[in-house]
Scaffold this active site. Structure first.
Site, short mmCIF file in Angstrom:
data_model
loop_
_atom_site.label_atom_id
_atom_site.label_comp_id
_atom_site.label_asym_id
_atom_site.label_seq_id
_atom_site.Cartn_x
_atom_site.Cartn_y
_atom_site.Cartn_z
N CYS A 53 0.81 -1.22 0.00
CA CYS A 53 0.00 0.00 0.00
C CYS A 53 0.84 1.27 0.00
O CYS A 53 0.58 2.20 -0.76
CB CYS A 53 -0.99 -0.01 1.16
SG CYS A 53 -0.27 0.14 2.82
N HIS A 112 -2.52 1.21 6.90
CA HIS A 112 -2.88 1.09 5.48
C HIS A 112 -3.16 2.47 4.90
O HIS A 112 -3.62 3.36 5.61
CB HIS A 112 -4.12 0.20 5.32
CG HIS A 112 -4.44 -0.17 3.91
ND1 HIS A 112 -3.62 -0.97 3.16
CD2 HIS A 112 -5.47 0.18 3.10
CE1 HIS A 112 -4.15 -1.13 1.95
NE2 HIS A 112 -5.27 -0.43 1.89
N HIS A 124 -5.86 0.87 -4.19
CA HIS A 124 -4.90 0.53 -3.15
C HIS A 124 -4.34 -0.86 -3.40
O HIS A 124 -4.93 -1.66 -4.12
CB HIS A 124 -5.54 0.61 -1.75
CG HIS A 124 -6.68 -0.34 -1.54
ND1 HIS A 124 -6.76 -1.17 -0.45
CD2 HIS A 124 -7.80 -0.59 -2.25
CE1 HIS A 124 -7.87 -1.88 -0.50
NE2 HIS A 124 -8.52 -1.54 -1.60
#
Length: 150
Positions: A53, A112, A124
């Site tokens: 990510c 994240h 993502h």
């Protein structure tokens, strides 16, 4: 005699004063859309076709001339410390969405990050099974939203 030395924020984050128009966010969005389908691999995150990510965010922003830290928690810290947070209602393509899924000891427990691409969607690097994907914006576990450009 010990001298107290002040460290200016620009010494810690030399890229702090670089400001960009919304064109940067649009450019990041267009690049992000080309990464859908790439594989997720933290060990190979700097090889073409592989991302996690935070490397997705770091590498795409670097392509448009904006230097961000390597880890999601540090990307979030940078945005937070430089007053780049925004409200959800103000999201524009290229903005970042920071999530916390667990108490991990990192800044604000961030674990994240995703890129908002408009129309309630985000790109993502989700996980090893899904890779880089286009998903609906997920509100659960959001810590904050940020715009690392102007």
């Amino acid at each position: 005699m010990n001298e107290i030395r002040m460290i200016h924020i620009n010494q810690l984050y030399p890229f702090r004063d670089r400001y960009y128009s919304g064109a940067a966010g649009q450019a990041v969005t267009e690049l992000a859309m080309t990464k859908i389908g790439c594989r997720y691999d933290q060990n190979r995150r700097y090889e073409e076709g592989y991302y996690d990510c935070s490397s997705l965010v770091e590498r795409l922003y670097k392509e448009v001339g904006i230097q961000l830290p390597a880890a999601a928690s540090e990307q979030g810290r940078y945005c937070y410390q430089n007053a780049m947070l925004i409200n959800k209602k103000d999201l524009k393509p290229g903005d970042l969405i920071f999530y916390s899924y667990e108490d991990n000891g990192q800044f604000r427990n961030l674990s994240h990050v995703a890129i908002y691409v408009g129309n309630g969607m985000m790109v993502h690097a989700a996980n090893p099974e899904r890779g880089a994907v286009l998903d609906s914006l997920r509100d659960g576990s959001v810590v904050f939203y940020a715009r690392p450009y102007k």
